[in-house]
Design an enzyme around this catalytic site. Structure first.
Site, PDB file in Angstrom:
ATOM      1  N   ASP A  61      -0.994  -2.292   4.745  1.00  0.00           N
ATOM      2  CA  ASP A  61      -0.638  -3.521   4.028  1.00  0.00           C
ATOM      3  C   ASP A  61       0.863  -3.552   3.744  1.00  0.00           C
ATOM      4  OD1 ASP A  61      -0.572  -1.623   2.051  1.00  0.00           O
ATOM      5  OD2 ASP A  61      -1.755  -2.763   0.594  1.00  0.00           O
ATOM      6  N   SER A  62       1.592  -2.503   4.182  1.00  0.00           N
ATOM      7  CA  SER A  62       3.060  -2.551   4.191  1.00  0.00           C
ATOM      8  C   SER A  62       3.514  -3.714   5.074  1.00  0.00           C
ATOM      9  CB  SER A  62       3.638  -1.224   4.701  1.00  0.00           C
ATOM     10  OG  SER A  62       3.002  -0.824   5.906  1.00  0.00           O
ATOM     11  N   ASP A 100      -5.858  -1.418   6.609  1.00  0.00           N
ATOM     12  CA  ASP A 100      -5.770  -1.325   5.153  1.00  0.00           C
ATOM     13  C   ASP A 100      -6.522  -2.488   4.507  1.00  0.00           C
ATOM     14  OD1 ASP A 100      -4.643   0.394   3.323  1.00  0.00           O
ATOM     15  OD2 ASP A 100      -2.578  -0.184   3.786  1.00  0.00           O
ATOM     16  N   LYS A 130      -8.881   1.634   5.216  1.00  0.00           N
ATOM     17  CA  LYS A 130      -8.235   2.500   4.219  1.00  0.00           C
ATOM     18  C   LYS A 130      -8.273   1.795   2.872  1.00  0.00           C
ATOM     19  CE  LYS A 130      -3.606   3.346   4.080  1.00  0.00           C
ATOM     20  NZ  LYS A 130      -3.243   2.817   2.749  1.00  0.00           N
ATOM     21  N   GLU A 132      -7.000   2.201  -1.262  1.00  0.00           N
ATOM     22  CA  GLU A 132      -6.181   2.914  -2.241  1.00  0.00           C
ATOM     23  C   GLU A 132      -7.004   3.235  -3.485  1.00  0.00           C
ATOM     24  OE1 GLU A 132      -2.456   1.021  -3.172  1.00  0.00           O
ATOM     25  OE2 GLU A 132      -1.879   0.872  -1.059  1.00  0.00           O
ATOM     26  N   GLU A 199       0.351  10.224  -0.849  1.00  0.00           N
ATOM     27  CA  GLU A 199       1.689   9.616  -0.799  1.00  0.00           C
ATOM     28  C   GLU A 199       2.541  10.021  -1.993  1.00  0.00           C
ATOM     29  OE1 GLU A 199       1.802   5.436   0.101  1.00  0.00           O
ATOM     30  OE2 GLU A 199       3.953   5.292  -0.319  1.00  0.00           O
TER      31      GLU A 199
END
Ligand code: KIV
Length: 296
Positions: A61-62, A100, A130, A132, A199
């Site tokens: 999602d960057s 993501d 993915k 978070e 991270e």
């Protein structure tokens, strides 16, 4: 219907990634070959990083910040992520494709999250998603795994927690927060996550997390002891503007190359040296007299 055995295919699978766990609780290393993961957001870069031999391509999602120009990862939508994941899918033939789950797509109950994750698999060809967050995502991870959707966890600095964390900072620097990270990783592994991104965590803590879980850890700003590494492709290529964190090693200066190429093009057009005669089409000799045209 008969199903052909998948032996001999050279696509990286979720079990392949699991089998790359370096060591766990003093067990001897199964393999020394580290897992490599890079982000990609479009067809041409996906094709190139796949050809380069990365194990996992992540549509992170960057995307929000490095491609779409948002100030954080929070605004990117499910539809935007699906659109880019489909483009990446078309370029990836070997690596495992992970997408993501963007902010807001797994926060409104497990049913909604499973529905959204299913769209990544059905509509964009992702092999895994993915998510978070640590311990508090345990139930959700189990639900997704139960629905046959492999899950990669993500702990430490989780950019979607920007507002809650009050900024992007290294995580796990105190005994208490380091312990919480180990618990997060163990909870995700217990729930069935097949790997965990770690991270912006001190190297020593990432090494402890790596030893504490039976699934591979993939570090970004978490030192070399993780089972694998991930970088944002735009950082690696030198395409991002402004501050980049110290772990983001730049392997090329593509931004400068693009700017210089565009400036030369502008210059050549103004000088009249582009396009040249060789770069122009011409009337065929037989038509030269029949078609009213300017002599050049
Ligand atoms: O969105 C992303 O690119 C990521 C990587 C930094 C792991 O989550």
């Amino acid at each position: 219907m008969s199903v052909l055995p998948s032996e001999g295919h050279n696509r990286v699978t979720v079990p392949d990634i699991l089998s790359r766990k370096k060591f766990h609780s003093g067990q001897p290393p199964v393999t020394e070959r580290k897992i490599t993961m890079l982000t990609a957001y479009d067809y041409p870069t996906a094709r190139l990083v796949d050809q380069a031999g990365v194990d996992i391509v992540l549509v992170g999602d960057s995307l929000a910040m490095v491609v779409l120009g948002y100030e954080s990862t929070l605004p990117v939508t499910l539809d935007e992520m699906l659109h880019h994941t489909r483009a990446v899918r078309r370029g990836v033939h070997r690596a495992l494709l992970v997408a993501d789950m963007p902010f807001g797509t797994f926060h409104n109950g497990a049913d909604d999250a499973v529905r959204n994750a299913t769209r990544f698999v059905k509509e964009s060809g992702a092999a895994a998603v993915k998510i978070e967050g640590g311990e508090r995502r345990m139930e959700l991870v189990s639900r997704l795994v139960e629905a046959e959707i492999p899950v990669m966890g993500h702990i430490g600095l989780t950019p979607q927690s920007l507002n809650a964390l009050g900024g992007f900072r290294v995580q796990g620097k105190t005994a208490e927060t380091a312990e919480a990270l180990v618990r997060d990783a163990q909870a995700l592994a217990a729930a069935g996550a097949f790997s965990i991104v770690v991270e912006a965590v001190p190297r020593e803590i990432a090494a402890r997390i790596t030893e504490s879980v039976p699934v591979p850890t993939i570090g970004i700003g978490a030192g070399p002891e993780c089972d694998g590494q991930v970088l944002v492709l735009s950082d690696l290529l030198g395409l991002t503007d402004g501050h980049t964190p110290k772990f983001a090693r730049q392997y090329a200066h593509v931004g400068e190359t693009i700017r210089a190429a565009a400036a030369r093009y502008v210059d050549d057009v103004q000088k009249g040296s582009f396009p040249s005669d060789a770069e122009s089409y011409h009337l065929p000799p037989a038509a030269r007299d029949a078609v009213p045209a300017k002599k050049v």
